[in-house]
Design an enzyme around this catalytic site. Structure first.
Site, PDB file in Angstrom:
ATOM      1  N   GLY A  45      48.202  51.389  36.642  1.00 35.52           N
ATOM      2  CA  GLY A  45      47.046  51.824  37.427  1.00 35.52           C
ATOM      3  C   GLY A  45      47.302  53.184  38.051  1.00 35.52           C
ATOM      4  O   GLY A  45      48.396  53.436  38.561  1.00 35.52           O
ATOM      5  N   SER A  90      55.307  49.559  34.726  1.00 33.47           N
ATOM      6  CA  SER A  90      55.821  50.815  34.171  1.00 33.47           C
ATOM      7  C   SER A  90      57.337  50.868  34.306  1.00 33.47           C
ATOM      8  O   SER A  90      58.032  51.387  33.433  1.00 33.47           O
ATOM      9  CB  SER A  90      55.227  52.007  34.912  1.00 33.47           C
ATOM     10  OG  SER A  90      53.857  51.811  35.115  1.00 33.47           O
ATOM     11  N   THR A 120      51.749  53.636  42.979  1.00 36.50           N
ATOM     12  CA  THR A 120      50.757  52.544  42.922  1.00 36.50           C
ATOM     13  C   THR A 120      50.170  52.389  44.307  1.00 36.50           C
ATOM     14  O   THR A 120      50.899  52.507  45.306  1.00 36.50           O
ATOM     15  CB  THR A 120      51.373  51.199  42.474  1.00 36.50           C
ATOM     16  OG1 THR A 120      50.462  50.135  42.829  1.00 36.50           O
ATOM     17  CG2 THR A 120      52.703  50.902  43.148  1.00 36.50           C
ATOM     18  N   ASP A 176      49.355  49.753  45.641  1.00 34.19           N
ATOM     19  CA  ASP A 176      49.688  48.433  46.195  1.00 34.19           C
ATOM     20  C   ASP A 176      50.861  48.426  47.172  1.00 34.19           C
ATOM     21  O   ASP A 176      51.030  47.471  47.917  1.00 34.19           O
ATOM     22  CB  ASP A 176      49.999  47.450  45.063  1.00 34.19           C
ATOM     23  CG  ASP A 176      48.744  47.025  44.307  1.00 34.19           C
ATOM     24  OD1 ASP A 176      47.657  47.499  44.670  1.00 34.19           O
ATOM     25  OD2 ASP A 176      48.861  46.227  43.365  1.00 34.19           O
ATOM     26  N   ARG A 213      26.607  40.979  62.751  1.00 30.47           N
ATOM     27  CA  ARG A 213      26.908  40.204  61.552  1.00 30.47           C
ATOM     28  C   ARG A 213      28.399  40.061  61.274  1.00 30.47           C
ATOM     29  O   ARG A 213      29.196  40.866  61.731  1.00 30.47           O
ATOM     30  CB  ARG A 213      26.337  40.948  60.348  1.00 30.47           C
ATOM     31  CG  ARG A 213      25.054  40.386  59.846  1.00 30.47           C
ATOM     32  CD  ARG A 213      24.581  41.234  58.693  1.00 30.47           C
ATOM     33  NE  ARG A 213      23.254  40.797  58.294  1.00 30.47           N
ATOM     34  CZ  ARG A 213      22.373  41.563  57.667  1.00 30.47           C
ATOM     35  NH1 ARG A 213      22.669  42.815  57.394  1.00 30.47           N
ATOM     36  NH2 ARG A 213      21.205  41.090  57.314  1.00 30.47           N
ATOM     37  N   ARG A 268      47.165  43.444  43.979  1.00 31.70           N
ATOM     38  CA  ARG A 268      47.222  42.361  42.984  1.00 31.70           C
ATOM     39  C   ARG A 268      48.000  41.149  43.506  1.00 31.70           C
ATOM     40  O   ARG A 268      47.530  40.022  43.431  1.00 31.70           O
ATOM     41  CB  ARG A 268      47.875  42.894  41.708  1.00 31.70           C
ATOM     42  CG  ARG A 268      47.530  42.120  40.475  1.00 31.70           C
ATOM     43  CD  ARG A 268      48.406  42.531  39.310  1.00 31.70           C
ATOM     44  NE  ARG A 268      48.340  43.952  39.039  1.00 31.70           N
ATOM     45  CZ  ARG A 268      47.667  44.500  38.033  1.00 31.70           C
ATOM     46  NH1 ARG A 268      47.010  43.740  37.220  1.00 31.70           N
ATOM     47  NH2 ARG A 268      47.690  45.807  37.862  1.00 31.70           N
ATOM     48  N   GLU A 273      42.896  40.979  47.617  1.00 28.78           N
ATOM     49  CA  GLU A 273      42.479  40.275  46.386  1.00 28.78           C
ATOM     50  C   GLU A 273      43.530  39.264  45.920  1.00 28.78           C
ATOM     51  O   GLU A 273      43.186  38.249  45.311  1.00 28.78           O
ATOM     52  CB  GLU A 273      42.151  41.261  45.262  1.00 28.78           C
ATOM     53  CG  GLU A 273      43.349  42.079  44.835  1.00 28.78           C
ATOM     54  CD  GLU A 273      43.129  42.880  43.554  1.00 28.78           C
ATOM     55  OE1 GLU A 273      42.238  42.564  42.768  1.00 28.78           O
ATOM     56  OE2 GLU A 273      43.900  43.842  43.371  1.00 28.78           O
TER      57      GLU A 273
HETATM   58  O1  F6P Z   1      48.148  47.815  40.818  1.00 27.76           O
HETATM   59  C1  F6P Z   1      47.132  48.586  41.309  1.00 27.76           C
HETATM   60  C2  F6P Z   1      45.806  47.871  41.198  1.00 27.76           C
HETATM   61  O2  F6P Z   1      44.812  48.727  41.688  1.00 27.76           O
HETATM   62  C3  F6P Z   1      45.749  46.501  41.879  1.00 27.76           C
HETATM   63  O3  F6P Z   1      45.543  46.605  43.272  1.00 27.76           O
HETATM   64  C4  F6P Z   1      44.621  45.850  41.138  1.00 27.76           C
HETATM   65  O4  F6P Z   1      44.734  44.450  41.163  1.00 27.76           O
HETATM   66  C5  F6P Z   1      44.786  46.375  39.746  1.00 27.76           C
HETATM   67  O5  F6P Z   1      45.496  47.588  39.842  1.00 27.76           O
HETATM   68  C6  F6P Z   1      43.501  46.592  38.992  1.00 27.76           C
HETATM   69  O6  F6P Z   1      43.815  46.990  37.690  1.00 27.76           O
HETATM   70  P1  F6P Z   1      42.725  47.503  36.652  1.00 27.76           P
HETATM   71  O7  F6P Z   1      42.398  48.922  36.971  1.00 27.76           O
HETATM   72  O8  F6P Z   1      43.386  47.351  35.344  1.00 27.76           O
HETATM   73  O9  F6P Z   1      41.523  46.638  36.822  1.00 27.76           O
END
Ligand code: F6P
Length: 319
Positions: free
Chosen positions: A11, A105, A125, A127, A162, A171, A222
């Site tokens: 990513g 990677s 990344t 994340d 609200r 991820r 997520e």
């Molecule tokens: O690893 C970075 C990330 O943005 C995560 O936060 C996310 O779950 C994932 O990549 C999304 O990947 P893709 O762009 O393949 O949907």
């Protein structure tokens, strides 16, 4: 070494371009040619190479994305694919490689190093889930993007009194949610590293509304579940309407923050120095404001943890 390669993989993350620029310019400064490998490991297999000079990395330090593009390659996952990739780059006189990316990677980078090809990793990344560095390139920018969204959502949440449930990326990691939650004042955080029941969230919402609070923002990483499911449960328990925002790939783009540009520049420069000094199978990172290197195997075998004190503080301050 006379010629080295650089690629971005997995990513994308804001600041990757600043890292590419640093690799290229430190390479040139050290009398080494730098070749860009486009579309990650796929570009090694398909020989998608581009020479990178001083001018080819001008005007990119402030741009999100990656000028080298990024892709996933199933073929590179196989021994045969990696042999082919190595054969191709060696044929071009490339003697070492710098890989900018995340966990997946780095698995590829380690495999190449284990095959005897000098390879260094730079953590990129959003994340922030790579052991061996306090921060990965792109994380700070992503957190700022989430903060911007929280600010805007809070305006409308307050107007309508609200409850909003916001889903952010990560991820397997709650780092973005945690830092954005603390800095953005979100009322509740649901992250994979810590157990948080929806019942606890609704109790806090009730207490807040009773005290006259006008808005309630629940951040869901997520990796911990879906904002939609959380919002349905909140509605069921409280009998109140909620709204859901899934920020998605907005978090992956945009101009990198000063922090990410500086981090990327420092890591890129050090990665070249390490490679030219004969290192391989290492990753550069920032630990306590210092640039350090560690074994790629360490990054791959460990998991990052969240700072529980920060989590506790975020929950207290958003009372
Ligand atoms: O690893 C970075 C990330 O943005 C995560 O936060 C996310 O779950 C994932 O990549 C999304 O990947 P893709 O762009 O393949 O949907």
């Amino acid at each position: 070494m006379k010629r080295i390669g650089v690629l971005t993989s997995g990513g994308d993350a804001p600041g990757m371009n600043a890292a590419i620029r640093a690799v290229v310019r430190m390479g040139i400064y050290s009398s080494v040619e730098v070749v860009g490998i486009r579309r990650g490991y796929l570009g090694m297999i398909e020989e998608d190479l581009i020479p990178l000079g001083v001018g080819s990395v001008a005007d990119i330090i402030h741009r999100g994305g990656t000028i080298l593009h990024t892709a996933r390659s199933d073929e590179f996952m196989t021994e045969e694919g990696r042999q082919r990739a190595l054969h191709n780059v060696r044929k071009q006189g490339i003697e070492g490689l710098i890989v900018i990316g995340g966990n997946g990677s780095f698995a590829g980078a380690k495999a190449l190093a284990d095959m005897g090809f000098p390879t260094i990793g730079i953590p990129g990344t959003i994340d922030n889930d790579i052991p061996g560095t306090d921060f990965t390139i792109g994380f700070d920018t992503a957190v700022n993007t989430v903060i911007d969204a929280i600010n805007k959502i809070r305006d409308t949440a307050t107007s309508h009194e609200r409850i909003f449930v916001l889903e952010v990326m990560g991820r397997h990691s709650g780092q973005i949610a945690l830092m954005a939650g603390l800095a953005g004042g979100a009322e509740s955080l649901i992250i994979p590293e810590e157990t948080m029941t929806v019942r606890k969230v609704t109790d806090k919402i009730k207490r807040g509304f009773q005290r006259g609070k006008k808005h309630n923002i629940v951040l869901v990483a997520e990796g911990a579940g879906s904002a939609l499911a959380v919002s349905r449960e909140i509605e069921k328990i409280l009998g109140l309407e909620t709204r859901v925002t899934i920020l998605g790939h907005i978090q992956r783009g945009g101009t990198p923050t000063a922090f990410d540009r500086a981090l990327a520049s420092r890591l890129g420069g050090r990665a070249v120095e390490l490679l030219l000094a004969g290192a391989s199978g290492r990753m550069v990172g920032m630990v306590g404001c210092q640039i350090r290197d560690s074994d790629l195997g360490f990054a791959l075998s460990q998991k990052t943890t969240i700072d529980l004190e920060v989590y506790r503080l975020a929950n207290i301050l958003s009372m």
